[in-house]
Design a protein around this motif. Structure first.
Motif, mmCIF file in Angstrom:
data_model
loop_
_atom_site.group_PDB
_atom_site.id
_atom_site.type_symbol
_atom_site.label_atom_id
_atom_site.label_comp_id
_atom_site.label_asym_id
_atom_site.label_seq_id
_atom_site.Cartn_x
_atom_site.Cartn_y
_atom_site.Cartn_z
ATOM 1 N N ASP A 122 0.835 -1.209 0.000
ATOM 2 C CA ASP A 122 0.000 0.000 0.000
ATOM 3 C C ASP A 122 0.868 1.256 0.000
ATOM 4 O O ASP A 122 0.564 2.232 -0.708
ATOM 5 N N ARG A 154 2.400 1.742 -3.505
ATOM 6 C CA ARG A 154 1.404 2.251 -4.450
ATOM 7 C C ARG A 154 1.122 3.733 -4.212
ATOM 8 O O ARG A 154 0.826 4.471 -5.166
ATOM 9 N N GLY A 201 3.073 6.002 -6.343
ATOM 10 C CA GLY A 201 2.850 5.977 -7.784
ATOM 11 C C GLY A 201 3.366 4.737 -8.468
ATOM 12 O O GLY A 201 3.353 4.664 -9.708
ATOM 13 N N LEU A 202 3.807 3.745 -7.712
ATOM 14 C CA LEU A 202 4.295 2.486 -8.283
ATOM 15 C C LEU A 202 3.198 1.440 -8.172
ATOM 16 O O LEU A 202 2.704 1.163 -7.075
ATOM 17 N N ARG A 203 2.826 0.852 -9.301
ATOM 18 C CA ARG A 203 1.675 -0.057 -9.280
ATOM 19 C C ARG A 203 1.985 -1.376 -8.571
ATOM 20 O O ARG A 203 1.148 -1.924 -7.881
ATOM 21 N N ASP A 260 2.069 -4.352 -9.728
ATOM 22 C CA ASP A 260 1.030 -5.327 -10.091
ATOM 23 C C ASP A 260 1.493 -6.760 -9.910
ATOM 24 O O ASP A 260 0.741 -7.622 -9.439
ATOM 25 N N ALA A 294 1.519 -7.641 -6.255
ATOM 26 C CA ALA A 294 0.148 -7.757 -5.755
ATOM 27 C C ALA A 294 -0.483 -9.077 -6.188
ATOM 28 O O ALA A 294 -1.210 -9.718 -5.416
ATOM 29 N N GLU A 344 6.049 1.723 -18.180
ATOM 30 C CA GLU A 344 4.924 0.815 -17.927
ATOM 31 C C GLU A 344 5.113 0.005 -16.649
ATOM 32 O O GLU A 344 4.280 -0.849 -16.325
ATOM 33 N N GLN A 345 6.218 0.262 -15.969
ATOM 34 C CA GLN A 345 6.544 -0.403 -14.704
ATOM 35 C C GLN A 345 6.648 -1.916 -14.857
ATOM 36 O O GLN A 345 6.288 -2.685 -13.965
ATOM 37 N N ARG A 346 7.170 -2.331 -15.995
ATOM 38 C CA ARG A 346 7.506 -3.739 -16.198
ATOM 39 C C ARG A 346 8.977 -3.893 -15.814
ATOM 40 O O ARG A 346 9.876 -3.890 -16.660
#
Length: 486
Positions: A230, A233, A236-238, A240, A243, A363-365
């Motif tokens: 949390d 995030r 600003g970092l997803r 994913d 998660a 894209e935070q990949r």
């Protein structure tokens, strides 16, 4: 079956020793020494009987010799009678109390041991644990048999019956003593069995002691990971991927909440440890994620700067090759002909991969960005090495062309150093060491003679001297390993 007293078909039950309770028959209050008949008048007291007798005429009194002695058909004596019969009754009652005491001691031990066996069976499914359960079941059958014998002996004779004769009391005492002895023997076997279970029980209790803390640690780790995600995030970092991996642990948390009663103690502890480890790994990755993003940003900038510098350096390869062609023979520079073309191609590829890495970062990949940056670095390393090789080649050839003797002496020193080490402590060298060193000397001599030509191949000369020094170094290493091992 636990060693619990049961009522017999006649309604009698074993009584706990020392309780002072009188037996109850079929719900009827305990009887006194004189039976009470329903609807009958109370029995006259002995005093009233004596008064009535004193009023009779003397001849009639003489006709009743048993009135004051308790004879004449009466079953109990009035004045302290009983003799051996009453002693036998008392002995039988004492035997009954002793048997009851043994019965309840066995019952208590069996109940306590059942808890221990259930603890072992809940944790330990090994052959030893299964054998403990089966052995306890076998002891339970022996306890049932001994308890049945005891209850039958209690029910066989009513020791509080008014009409009890001495033979029946003696027989009852013998049967009760036998039942008591059997109960004690089974109790001793049960105690020995309990002692043999101590290692298994200790291990099981240790497992049970680990259960609650292990489950709690797993839950706390999951909660801490959720909190860190949390916070990430919020920056600003997803995150994913992290998660999704955390969500995959939800079924495991459900099984932990269902508890060991459904899934077993050992399996629950293993699951809790696995969930804790995975949750902690996820939390560590989540905590590093902002730093990882910053590191990727720095590498993007650094590699882009390096690619630009290599583009500039690659343009300098052509003048270097031109000088090599002009001053030295073809073998000295032919292997470098492809450098300018490959350097330009690799720099272009690196630029493309950098653009892809930048897109993956946006894209935070993170995994893709990291892999692409590694590819860019490898391309730039290869280009840097090729571009540097051209300049290094020109420098080395200039040095050896100006003063080849320096390279010769450097190589001869390496060979002589190896020869001295090979002769240390020996009259003659070991052939395994001498032969390669002799070959190296001959090889160096041939390389030196090759420089006497009109256009010597300095690059071949440098490769030969390097090979000779490599041979000397291998011999030195071999000698040191052999002597160090000795």
């Amino acid at each position: 079956m636990t060693a619990t007293p049961r009522r017999s078909c006649t309604g009698r039950a074993a009584r706990r020793p020392g309780s002072g309770a009188v037996q109850v028959r079929s719900g009827v209050p305990a009887r006194s020494s004189v039976p009470v008949r329903s609807g009958a008048r109370p029995a006259p007291s002995p005093l009233r009987g004596l008064v009535a007798l004193s009023l009779l005429p003397l001849p009639l009194l003489l006709a009743l010799p048993g009135a004051l002695t308790g004879g004449g058909g009466g079953s109990r004596r009035w004045f302290g009678g009983g003799g051996r019969g009453e002693n036998r009754r008392a002995e039988a009652q004492a035997a009954r109390d002793a048997a009851a005491n043994a019965f309840y001691e066995l019952d208590t031990a069996q109940r306590d041991l059942r808890i221990s066996v259930e603890t072992i069976s809940a944790v330990d499914d090994s052959p030893a644990g299964q054998r403990a359960v089966s052995d306890f079941a076998a002891l339970g059958r022996r306890i049932d048999e001994a308890s049945g014998t005891y209850i039958a002996a209690v029910d066989a004779v009513d020791l509080d019956r008014d009409e009890l004769d001495g033979a029946a009391a003696s027989r009852a005492r013998r049967e009760l003593d036998g039942a008591k002895d059997e109960l004690k023997r089974v109790k001793a076997d049960l105690d020995r069995f309990a002692e043999s279970l101590a290692p298994l029980l200790g291990k099981a209790e240790t497992q049970l002691a680990r259960l609650a803390p292990a489950v709690e640690r797993a839950k706390q780790s999951l909660l801490a990971t959720t909190t860190v995600l949390d916070a990430v995030r919020a920056q600003g970092l997803r995150a994913d991927e992290l998660a999704a991996r955390l969500a995959a642990l939800a079924p495991e948390l459900t099984r932990l909440n269902e508890g060991a009663a459904r899934h077993g103690v050992a399996e629950t502890i293993q699951r809790a440890d696995r969930v804790r480890r995975e949750a902690e790994a996820l939390r560590a990755e989540a905590e590093r994620l902002p730093e990882r993003a910053g590191e990727i940003d720095r590498r993007l900038v650094s590699l882009r700067t390096r690619a630009e510098a290599l583009t500039t350096r690659s343009a300098q390869v052509d003048p270097v090759l031109s000088e090599l062609r002009r001053r030295f023979t073809a073998p000295c520079w032919q292997d470098l002909q492809h450098v300018p073309e490959e350097a330009a191609k690799h720099v272009a590829q690196a630029g493309t991969k950098l653009a892809e890495a930048r897109q993956a970062r946006e894209e935070q990949r993170w995994a893709d960005a990291t892999a692409l940056l590694a590819t860019v670095r490898a391309l730039l390393d290869e280009t840097d090495e090729a571009v540097s090789a051209a300049g290094d080649r020109l420098r080395q050839l200039n040095e050896v062309a100006k003063d080849p003797q320096r390279e010769i002496e450097r190589t001869r020193f390496a060979v002589r150093d190896a020869q001295r080490l090979a002769m240390t402590g020996r009259q003659t060298p070991d052939p395994r060491h001498a032969r390669p060193l002799d070959d190296a000397v001959a090889r160096l001599d041939r390389a030196v003679m090759a420089l006497e030509g009109h256009h010597p191949d300095y690059w071949q000369f440098l490769r030969e001297t390097e090979a000779v020094r490599g041979t000397a170094a291998r011999v030195v290493e071999q000698i040191r390993e052999e002597r160090g091992g000795g």
